[in-house]
Design a protein around this motif. Structure first.
Motif, PDB file in Angstrom:
ATOM      1  N   LEU A 179      -6.670   7.425   1.731  1.00  0.00           N
ATOM      2  CA  LEU A 179      -4.859   6.715   1.344  1.00  0.00           C
ATOM      3  C   LEU A 179      -3.806   7.972   2.559  1.00  0.00           C
ATOM      4  O   LEU A 179      -3.022   7.239   2.719  1.00  0.00           O
ATOM      5  CB  LEU A 179      -4.535   7.008   0.203  1.00  0.00           C
ATOM      6  N   ALA A 180      -4.100   9.421   2.452  1.00  0.00           N
ATOM      7  CA  ALA A 180      -3.450   9.793   3.169  1.00  0.00           C
ATOM      8  C   ALA A 180      -3.274   9.746   4.692  1.00  0.00           C
ATOM      9  O   ALA A 180      -2.076   9.790   5.257  1.00  0.00           O
ATOM     10  CB  ALA A 180      -3.618  10.943   3.419  1.00  0.00           C
ATOM     11  N   ALA A 181      -4.664   8.671   5.565  1.00  0.00           N
ATOM     12  CA  ALA A 181      -4.886   8.549   6.709  1.00  0.00           C
ATOM     13  C   ALA A 181      -4.434   6.953   7.181  1.00  0.00           C
ATOM     14  O   ALA A 181      -3.342   6.641   8.167  1.00  0.00           O
ATOM     15  CB  ALA A 181      -6.316   8.272   6.872  1.00  0.00           C
ATOM     16  N   HIS A 182      -4.168   6.297   5.991  1.00  0.00           N
ATOM     17  CA  HIS A 182      -3.694   4.585   6.077  1.00  0.00           C
ATOM     18  C   HIS A 182      -2.905   4.606   5.429  1.00  0.00           C
ATOM     19  O   HIS A 182      -2.380   2.930   5.582  1.00  0.00           O
ATOM     20  CB  HIS A 182      -5.027   3.900   6.374  1.00  0.00           C
ATOM     21  N   GLY A 183      -3.023   5.105   4.224  1.00  0.00           N
ATOM     22  CA  GLY A 183      -1.026   4.356   3.000  1.00  0.00           C
ATOM     23  C   GLY A 183      -1.704   3.115   1.877  1.00  0.00           C
ATOM     24  O   GLY A 183      -3.152   3.223   2.076  1.00  0.00           O
ATOM     25  N   ALA A 184      -1.087   3.540   0.709  1.00  0.00           N
ATOM     26  CA  ALA A 184      -1.567   2.489   0.015  1.00  0.00           C
ATOM     27  C   ALA A 184      -0.816   0.727   0.164  1.00  0.00           C
ATOM     28  O   ALA A 184       0.216   1.215   0.718  1.00  0.00           O
ATOM     29  CB  ALA A 184      -1.063   2.716  -1.683  1.00  0.00           C
ATOM     30  N   PRO A 185      -1.796  -0.038   0.198  1.00  0.00           N
ATOM     31  CA  PRO A 185      -1.181  -1.664   0.067  1.00  0.00           C
ATOM     32  C   PRO A 185      -0.247  -1.579  -0.851  1.00  0.00           C
ATOM     33  O   PRO A 185      -0.126  -1.267  -1.684  1.00  0.00           O
ATOM     34  CB  PRO A 185      -2.735  -2.031   0.152  1.00  0.00           C
ATOM     35  N   ALA A 186       0.662  -2.726  -0.434  1.00  0.00           N
ATOM     36  CA  ALA A 186       1.394  -2.737  -0.996  1.00  0.00           C
ATOM     37  C   ALA A 186       1.646  -4.126  -2.173  1.00  0.00           C
ATOM     38  O   ALA A 186       2.255  -4.027  -3.343  1.00  0.00           O
ATOM     39  CB  ALA A 186       3.271  -3.182  -1.055  1.00  0.00           C
ATOM     40  N   ASP A 187       0.858  -4.334  -1.646  1.00  0.00           N
ATOM     41  CA  ASP A 187       0.416  -5.714  -1.993  1.00  0.00           C
ATOM     42  C   ASP A 187      -1.432  -6.600  -1.838  1.00  0.00           C
ATOM     43  O   ASP A 187      -1.604  -5.865  -1.412  1.00  0.00           O
ATOM     44  CB  ASP A 187       1.678  -7.703  -2.009  1.00  0.00           C
TER      45      ASP A 187
END
Length: 310
Positions: free
Chosen positions: A172-180
């Protein structure tokens, strides 16, 4: 005139699909059972079973004969077993089929205590992520994660799963978390091999209990749920697994929830039997223990109730 012992042997063989297994339960040589079935066929003047080295099937005449006499014979056997059940001690070998990750959430101490309480019982665990054929593999009881296909087996739901989407903090730090869910489809996901094509399908239950499908892909696939969990912990992508397999990793911070408003649909844990009739006392005792222990575990913030789906 028909020999009732031969009819009873035929019903037992037809129910179990195996001369060897029927002979084991009847406590007599397999050759004796085979000979008595041949004598029954000679009395009836028709072939009841087709035999090969690996498979046994009923002929059309055998199927009709079993449908007519099977229920009555099984009721007599069950009545006899019920009559002596109170004086019996659980004994014999219990063959238990479960996923390869079964002992990730089923504590060995439970097995140890059960065997200490029932010294005449042995347990043979058959662990694989390939679904066992209860009849062909001589399985007494199976634990199944996920939705159950329609079958002649008897199933009892232990609990409904609350498995969700998870990823490692590093991913998640590298790619971010999906919003949907639309963004989820563009992330790397660790999945079981797709049935067709390059995309796996996840069925997710969202807000208001609405079920949605999302197609996902990733560089890592495996048919082993433990391998999927470890791949997610290593940062290879987002995973969707039952919470019984990930509770420890979430508690330790190795995995964190992603899109927590979505849950995997139909990922409950059930116990499955080949038949409601003639269940050995040892099997019933083991299942009662397993259901009690598993239903008391707090896999989620609110433990689900025990549901009978038989």
């Amino acid at each position: 005139m028909l020999d009732l012992n031969e009819v009873a042997m035929f019903v037992q063989v037809a129910r179990l699909g195996s001369f060897a297994e029927a002979a084991r339960q009847l406590r007599m040589p397999s050759a004796t059972v085979s000979r008595r079935i041949q004598q029954l066929e000679a009395r009836l003047g028709t072939r009841l079973m087709q035999r090969s080295t690996r498979k046994l099937t009923l002929t059309s005449a055998g199927q009709t004969f079993h449908e007519r006499c099977g229920p009555a014979v099984e009721e007599l056997i069950e009545a006899g077993q019920s009559h002596v059940a109170d004086s019996q001690e659980p004994s014999g070998v219990i063959r238990v089929a479960a996923s390869a990750s079964f002992f990730e959430y089923f504590e060995m101490e439970w097995v140890s205590a059960f065997l200490a309480a029932h010294p005449l019982v042995q347990i043979d665990f058959v662990l694989s992520d390939i679904t066992a054929d209860l009849i062909a593999d001589r399985i007494d009881v199976a634990f199944r994660i996920g939705s159950l296909p329609d079958s002649s087996y008897v199933a009892r739901r232990i609990f409904a799963s609350y498995g969700g989407l998870l990823a490692s903090p590093a991913y998640l730090a590298a790619h971010g978390a999906p919003a949907d869910l639309e963004e989820l489809s563009r992330h790397a996901c660790v999945t079981q091999p797709p049935e067709t094509g390059n995309l796996a399908i996840w069925r997710l239950q969202g807000p208001d209990d609405v079920e949605e499908e999302v197609r996902v892909r990733g560089a890592f696939t495996s048919n082993m749920q433990v391998a999927l969990r470890e791949a997610a912990c290593a940062g290879l992508g987002i995973v969707a697994l039952p919470s019984i397999l990930t509770a420890a990793e979430v508690a330790a911070g190795r995995l964190v929830p992603v899109l927590p408003q979505y849950m995997r649909a139909g990922r409950g844990l059930s116990v499955v039997y080949p038949s409601r009739q003639q269940r050995p006392l040892a099997v019933s005792a083991f299942v009662d223990m397993a259901v009690e222990k598993l239903s008391l575990q707090e896999w989620t913030p609110s433990s689900p109730a025990l549901i009978d789906i038989s």
